[in-house]
Design an enzyme around this catalytic site. Structure first.
Site, PDB file in Angstrom:
ATOM      1  N   SER A 134       0.952  -1.241  -0.121  1.00  0.00           N
ATOM      2  CA  SER A 134       0.005  -0.050  -0.036  1.00  0.00           C
ATOM      3  C   SER A 134       0.728   1.317   0.033  1.00  0.00           C
ATOM      4  O   SER A 134       2.261   1.276   0.695  1.00  0.00           O
ATOM      5  CB  SER A 134      -0.785  -0.026   1.154  1.00  0.00           C
ATOM      6  N   TYR A 156      -2.540  -0.829  10.276  1.00  0.00           N
ATOM      7  CA  TYR A 156      -2.497  -1.098   8.830  1.00  0.00           C
ATOM      8  C   TYR A 156      -1.073  -0.710   8.349  1.00  0.00           C
ATOM      9  O   TYR A 156      -0.423  -1.537   7.513  1.00  0.00           O
ATOM     10  CB  TYR A 156      -3.609  -0.493   8.398  1.00  0.00           C
TER      11      TYR A 156
HETATM   12  P1  NAI Z   1     -11.052  -6.175  -0.704  1.00  0.00           P
HETATM   13  O1  NAI Z   1     -11.648  -5.967   0.871  1.00  0.00           O
HETATM   14  O2  NAI Z   1     -12.150  -6.207  -1.642  1.00  0.00           O
HETATM   15  O3  NAI Z   1     -10.324  -7.205  -0.643  1.00  0.00           O
HETATM   16  C1  NAI Z   1      -9.510  -7.979   0.401  1.00  0.00           C
HETATM   17  C2  NAI Z   1      -9.803  -9.381   0.287  1.00  0.00           C
HETATM   18  O4  NAI Z   1      -8.970  -9.947   1.211  1.00  0.00           O
HETATM   19  C3  NAI Z   1     -11.290  -9.819   0.418  1.00  0.00           C
HETATM   20  O5  NAI Z   1     -11.579 -10.791  -0.655  1.00  0.00           O
HETATM   21  C4  NAI Z   1     -11.062 -10.540   1.700  1.00  0.00           C
HETATM   22  O6  NAI Z   1     -12.519 -11.368   1.959  1.00  0.00           O
HETATM   23  C5  NAI Z   1      -9.722 -11.168   1.525  1.00  0.00           C
HETATM   24  N1  NAI Z   1      -9.389 -11.493   3.124  1.00  0.00           N
HETATM   25  C6  NAI Z   1      -9.522 -10.921   4.325  1.00  0.00           C
HETATM   26  N2  NAI Z   1      -9.129 -11.343   5.101  1.00  0.00           N
HETATM   27  C7  NAI Z   1      -8.554 -12.918   4.840  1.00  0.00           C
HETATM   28  C8  NAI Z   1      -7.970 -13.876   5.305  1.00  0.00           C
HETATM   29  N3  NAI Z   1      -7.719 -13.976   6.597  1.00  0.00           N
HETATM   30  N4  NAI Z   1      -7.732 -15.178   4.389  1.00  0.00           N
HETATM   31  C9  NAI Z   1      -7.932 -14.967   3.118  1.00  0.00           C
HETATM   32  N5  NAI Z   1      -8.576 -13.802   2.569  1.00  0.00           N
HETATM   33  C10 NAI Z   1      -8.791 -12.673   3.567  1.00  0.00           C
HETATM   34  O7  NAI Z   1     -10.373  -4.846  -0.848  1.00  0.00           O
HETATM   35  P2  NAI Z   1      -9.151  -4.452  -1.887  1.00  0.00           P
HETATM   36  O8  NAI Z   1      -8.946  -3.155  -1.922  1.00  0.00           O
HETATM   37  O9  NAI Z   1      -9.219  -5.305  -2.878  1.00  0.00           O
HETATM   38  O10 NAI Z   1      -7.733  -5.144  -1.111  1.00  0.00           O
HETATM   39  C11 NAI Z   1      -6.703  -5.975  -1.543  1.00  0.00           C
HETATM   40  C12 NAI Z   1      -5.561  -5.509  -1.046  1.00  0.00           C
HETATM   41  O11 NAI Z   1      -5.025  -4.328  -1.467  1.00  0.00           O
HETATM   42  C13 NAI Z   1      -5.319  -5.351   0.354  1.00  0.00           C
HETATM   43  O12 NAI Z   1      -4.121  -6.278   0.791  1.00  0.00           O
HETATM   44  C14 NAI Z   1      -5.300  -4.039   0.685  1.00  0.00           C
HETATM   45  O13 NAI Z   1      -4.535  -3.912   1.875  1.00  0.00           O
HETATM   46  C15 NAI Z   1      -4.292  -3.565  -0.699  1.00  0.00           C
HETATM   47  N6  NAI Z   1      -4.756  -2.086  -0.898  1.00  0.00           N
HETATM   48  C16 NAI Z   1      -5.800  -1.627  -1.375  1.00  0.00           C
HETATM   49  C17 NAI Z   1      -5.984  -0.268  -1.552  1.00  0.00           C
HETATM   50  C18 NAI Z   1      -7.424   0.386  -1.957  1.00  0.00           C
HETATM   51  O14 NAI Z   1      -7.598   1.593  -2.083  1.00  0.00           O
HETATM   52  N7  NAI Z   1      -8.595  -0.439  -2.218  1.00  0.00           N
HETATM   53  C19 NAI Z   1      -4.814   0.644  -1.265  1.00  0.00           C
HETATM   54  C20 NAI Z   1      -3.909  -0.001  -0.820  1.00  0.00           C
HETATM   55  C21 NAI Z   1      -3.673  -1.340  -0.814  1.00  0.00           C
END
Ligand code: NAI
Length: 266
Positions: free
Chosen positions: A151, A164
Site C-alpha cells: 500500500s 494497517y
Molecule cells: P477487498 O476488501 O475487496 O479485498 C480484500 C480481500 O482479502 C477480500 O476478498 C477478503 O475476503 C480477503 N481476506 C480478508 N481476510 C482474509 C483472510 N484471513 N484470508 C484470506 N482472505 C482474506 O479490498 P481490496 O482493496 O481489493 O484489497 C486488496 C489488497 O489491496 C489488500 O491487501 C489491501 O490492503 C490492498 N490495498 C488496497 C487499497 C485500496 O485503495 N483499495 C490501497 C492500498 C492497498
C-alpha cells in the site's frame, strides 16, 4: 495475450476488489488461476466463471491466510489441481481502524495476522516449491514470482490506521529481505503499492461525495484508481517482461506519494 501462458497462479483474497481483477487479468494472459477466498464463496465462484468464460482454467479455494493449517491445505489443493505453481499474488488484506489510544490488541493482532503473517505463510510455501522445482525452460526465465499487495501506506504514515500502516511497512521489509535471500535462486519477489483504489475496503470513502472530493486532493492524477490499474501492473510484474526487477515496490497510485500538499509551494 499469452504473457503468462502455461503458468499457474495463486491469488489470495481474490473474491473481490483488487484480487478479483488480478486473478482475471492473469488468466487473460494465459495463466491457470487458483482463486482464494475467505468467506465469500459466491464472489470467488463468480471470478472462476468469468475466467472459464474466456476459455481459461480456474478454481476456487477457501482458506484463511492467517492460519498455517489452511495455507498448507490451500497449496496442496493447487498442486492437486495443477501440479505446479509459478506465481503467488499475496493480496488478502484487512483494515481495523481506530485512534491509537483506543486501538485494541484484537484490532492490532487481526490486521498483523492477515496482512503480514498471512503474507509470510503463503510466501513460505511458494518459496519452498520454487526452490525445489527451479526454472522450467520455455515457461518462465524465473523459478517463481511472488507479488505482495502492499500500500502507499508502507511509506505514507496513516494516523488512525496504525495497525494497517505497520503491517504494510513490515511487509516491505519482508519483501526486500526475502528477495535478497532468494534472488540468486532466480525467485523474483516484489510488491505493488496501490494508492486509493475503488474497492469494498474503502467504499465508505468513495461512495460519499464529500470524502471523495477530499480524497482527490491527495491524488495529483485526479482520479481514484480502478482494480484494473493494479491488475495490469501485476501482469507485468509476474511476466518475464520484468525479469530484472527484484526486491522493489511498484507504486500504482496516481502520484499519491508525490506529496501533493506541496503543489502550491507547500
Ligand atoms: P477487498 O476488501 O475487496 O479485498 C480484500 C480481500 O482479502 C477480500 O476478498 C477478503 O475476503 C480477503 N481476506 C480478508 N481476510 C482474509 C483472510 N484471513 N484470508 C484470506 N482472505 C482474506 O479490498 P481490496 O482493496 O481489493 O484489497 C486488496 C489488497 O489491496 C489488500 O491487501 C489491501 O490492503 C490492498 N490495498 C488496497 C487499497 C485500496 O485503495 N483499495 C490501497 C492500498 C492497498
Amino acid at each position: 495475450m499469452g504473457l503468462l501462458k502455461n503458468q499457474v497462479a495463486l491469488v489470495t483474497g481474490a473474491s473481490s476488489g483488487i484480487g478479483k481483477s488480478v486473478a482475471f487479468y492473469l488468466a487473460k494472459e494465459g495463466a491457470q488461476v487458483a482463486v482464494n477466498y475467505y468467506s465469500d464463496k459466491e464472489g470467488a465462484e463468480d471470478v472462476v466463471q468469468k475466467i472459464k468464460d474466456i476459455g481459461r482454467s480456474a478454481f476456487a479455494i477457501q482458506a484463511d491466510v492467517g492460519s498455517e493449517e489452511d495455507v498448507l491445505r490451500m497449496f496442496k489443493a493447487v498442486y492437486d489441481e495443477y501440479d505446479n505453481l509459478d506465481i503467488l499474488v499475496s493480496n488478502a488484506g484487512i483494515q481495523k481502524d481506530a485512534p491509537f489510544e483506543e486501538m485494541t490488541l484484537d484490532q492490532w493482532n487481526a490486521v498483523i495476522r492477515t496482512n503480514l503473517t498471512g503474507a509470510f505463510l503463503c510466501a513460505k510455501q511458494a518459496v519452498k516449491y520454487f526452490l525445489k522445482r527451479g526454472v522450467v525452460e520455455g515457461i518462465s526465465k524465473s523459478a517463481g514470482k511472488i507479488i505482495f499487495m502492499s500500500s502507499v501506506h508502507q511509506e505514507i504514515p496513516w494516523a488512525g490506521h496504525i495497525n494497517y500502516s505497520a503491517s504494510k511497512g513490515g511487509l516491505t521489509e519482508l519483501m526486500r529481505s526475502l528477495s535478497q535471500e532468494t534472488a540468486n535462486k532466480l525467485i523474483r519477489v516484489n510488491s505493488i503499492a496501490p494508492g486509493a483504489i475503488k474497492t469494498p475496503i474503502n467504499e465508505d470513502v468513495w461512495k460519499d461525495d464529500e470524502k471523495h472530493k477530499h480524497l482527490l486532493k491527495l491524488i495529483p492524477y485526479n482520479r481514484l484508481g480502478e482494480p484494473e490499474d493494479i491488475a495490469e501492473a501485476a501482469v507485468w510484474l509476474a511476466s518475464d517482461k520484468s525479469e530484472y526487477v527484484n526486491g522493489t515496490t511498484l507504486f500504482v497510485d496516481g502520484g499519491m506519494t508525490l506529496y501533493p500538499g506541496f503543489i502550491d509551494n507547500g
